[in-house]
Design a protein around this motif. Structure first.
Motif, short mmCIF file in Angstrom:
data_model
loop_
_atom_site.label_atom_id
_atom_site.label_comp_id
_atom_site.label_asym_id
_atom_site.label_seq_id
_atom_site.Cartn_x
_atom_site.Cartn_y
_atom_site.Cartn_z
N PRO A 29 -3.21 -3.66 8.23
CA PRO A 29 -4.14 -4.74 7.98
C PRO A 29 -4.44 -5.03 6.51
N SER A 30 -4.09 -4.11 5.61
CA SER A 30 -4.46 -4.29 4.21
C SER A 30 -3.37 -3.73 3.30
N GLY A 31 -3.58 -3.90 2.00
CA GLY A 31 -2.64 -3.39 1.01
C GLY A 31 -2.99 -2.01 0.50
N SER A 32 -3.85 -1.27 1.21
CA SER A 32 -4.30 0.03 0.72
C SER A 32 -3.19 1.08 0.65
N MET A 33 -2.08 0.83 1.34
CA MET A 33 -0.97 1.78 1.30
C MET A 33 0.23 1.27 0.52
N ALA A 34 0.04 0.15 -0.22
CA ALA A 34 1.13 -0.40 -1.03
C ALA A 34 1.46 0.57 -2.17
N PRO A 35 2.69 0.70 -2.56
CA PRO A 35 3.85 -0.06 -2.12
C PRO A 35 4.57 0.54 -0.90
N THR A 36 4.08 1.66 -0.37
CA THR A 36 4.74 2.28 0.78
C THR A 36 4.71 1.36 1.99
N GLU A 38 3.09 -2.53 3.28
CA GLU A 38 2.48 -3.77 2.81
C GLU A 38 1.66 -4.40 3.93
N SER A 39 0.63 -5.12 3.54
CA SER A 39 -0.21 -5.83 4.49
C SER A 39 0.65 -6.75 5.36
N GLY A 40 0.40 -6.74 6.66
CA GLY A 40 1.12 -7.59 7.60
C GLY A 40 2.33 -6.93 8.25
N GLU A 41 2.76 -5.79 7.75
CA GLU A 41 3.89 -5.10 8.36
C GLU A 41 3.45 -4.41 9.65
N TYR A 42 4.43 -4.15 10.51
CA TYR A 42 4.20 -3.37 11.72
C TYR A 42 4.94 -2.06 11.58
N LEU A 130 -7.62 12.39 3.20
CA LEU A 130 -6.68 11.28 3.26
C LEU A 130 -6.92 10.28 2.13
N LEU A 131 -5.84 9.79 1.52
CA LEU A 131 -5.93 8.77 0.48
C LEU A 131 -4.92 7.67 0.75
N GLY A 132 -5.28 6.46 0.33
CA GLY A 132 -4.31 5.36 0.34
C GLY A 132 -3.42 5.48 -0.88
N ASP A 133 -2.21 4.94 -0.81
CA ASP A 133 -1.30 4.99 -1.96
C ASP A 133 -1.74 4.03 -3.05
N SER A 134 -2.33 2.91 -2.69
CA SER A 134 -2.85 1.96 -3.66
C SER A 134 -4.31 2.33 -3.92
N ARG A 135 -4.50 3.35 -4.71
CA ARG A 135 -5.81 3.99 -4.86
C ARG A 135 -6.93 3.05 -5.30
N ASN A 136 -6.61 2.03 -6.09
CA ASN A 136 -7.65 1.10 -6.54
C ASN A 136 -8.06 0.13 -5.44
N ASP A 137 -7.28 0.02 -4.37
CA ASP A 137 -7.55 -0.91 -3.27
C ASP A 137 -7.75 -0.19 -1.95
N SER A 138 -8.12 1.07 -1.99
CA SER A 138 -8.20 1.86 -0.76
C SER A 138 -9.58 2.47 -0.58
N VAL A 162 3.59 8.14 10.81
CA VAL A 162 4.35 6.90 10.65
C VAL A 162 5.80 7.26 10.34
N THR A 163 6.74 6.67 11.11
CA THR A 163 8.15 6.98 10.89
C THR A 163 8.93 5.84 10.26
N ARG A 164 8.51 4.59 10.57
CA ARG A 164 9.24 3.45 9.99
C ARG A 164 8.47 2.16 10.08
N VAL A 165 8.86 1.24 9.24
CA VAL A 165 8.38 -0.14 9.32
C VAL A 165 9.37 -0.85 10.25
N VAL A 166 8.86 -1.54 11.27
CA VAL A 166 9.74 -2.19 12.24
C VAL A 166 9.69 -3.72 12.18
N TRP A 167 8.67 -4.26 11.50
CA TRP A 167 8.56 -5.72 11.41
C TRP A 167 7.85 -6.10 10.14
#
Length: 177
Positions: A29-36, A38-42, A130-138, A162-167
């Motif tokens: 739902p968000s970019g808190s884990m970017a760049p690993t 991205e928002s909108g991915e499944y 637990l931490l998000g990868d995009s630390r300034n946005d998490s 999480v094993t993969r991005v599928v969409w």
């Protein structure tokens, strides 16, 4: 007619079984884990790993009662597990786990320090930090240190790794730690 009904029941049970016991998809739902991520991915979550936490893994977990916000399920990276001491930051701006600097190649290149928030925590047994990868946005364990549970979520709340991005298919990829 009975054959069609029986076939539909078998398909339903198979889908339910796979989703509950093997794999499940979640929307990022968000970019808190970017760049690993991205928002909108499944993402595809390995349900056979539910209730476990491995340092460095990206997990989906039930944060209800531990993390605020409107979402029940969160996706973050496991930084510390029971018995670990996690501290920010070294003189070089790195996280430290059990006295050793943590190599974090997944962080955005623009990040000069692993966290803008200083902390020094001992992770209780059966919990994870637990931490998000995009630390300034998490919003993550750092932001909830004063909340019930001290920002550390019970490992049993892990829905899976999480094993993969599928969409979308154009960016489908494996997620490894």
């Amino acid at each position: 007619m009975w054959v069609i009904a029986a076939a539909l029941c078998v398909v339903f049970l198979a889908v339910f079984g796979v989703r509950h016991f093997v794999a499940e998809t979640y929307h990022v739902p968000s970019g808190s884990m970017a760049p690993t991520l991205e928002s909108g991915e499944y993402i595809l979550v390995d349900r056979t790993t539910r209730g476990t936490a491995t340092r460095g893994s990206v997990v989906v977990f039930d944060g209800e009662g531990y993390f605020g916000g409107s979402s029940r399920y969160w996706v973050k990276r496991v930084i510390g597990v029971g018995g670990d001491r996690v501290r920010c930051c070294t003189d070089d701006g790195q996280l430290e786990v059990n006295g050793h600097p943590l190599d974090e190649p997944y962080l955005p290149a623009s990040l000069s320090r692993a966290s803008a928030i200083d902390f020094d925590v001992a992770v209780p047994e059966g919990r994870m930090f637990l931490l998000g990868d995009s630390r300034n946005d998490s919003s993550d364990s750092r932001n909830h240190l004063g909340d019930p549970g001290g920002g550390m979520v019970p490992v049993e709340r892990t829905r899976g790794h999480v094993t993969r991005v599928v969409w979308p298919l154009t960016v489908a990829r494996d997620i490894s730690h």
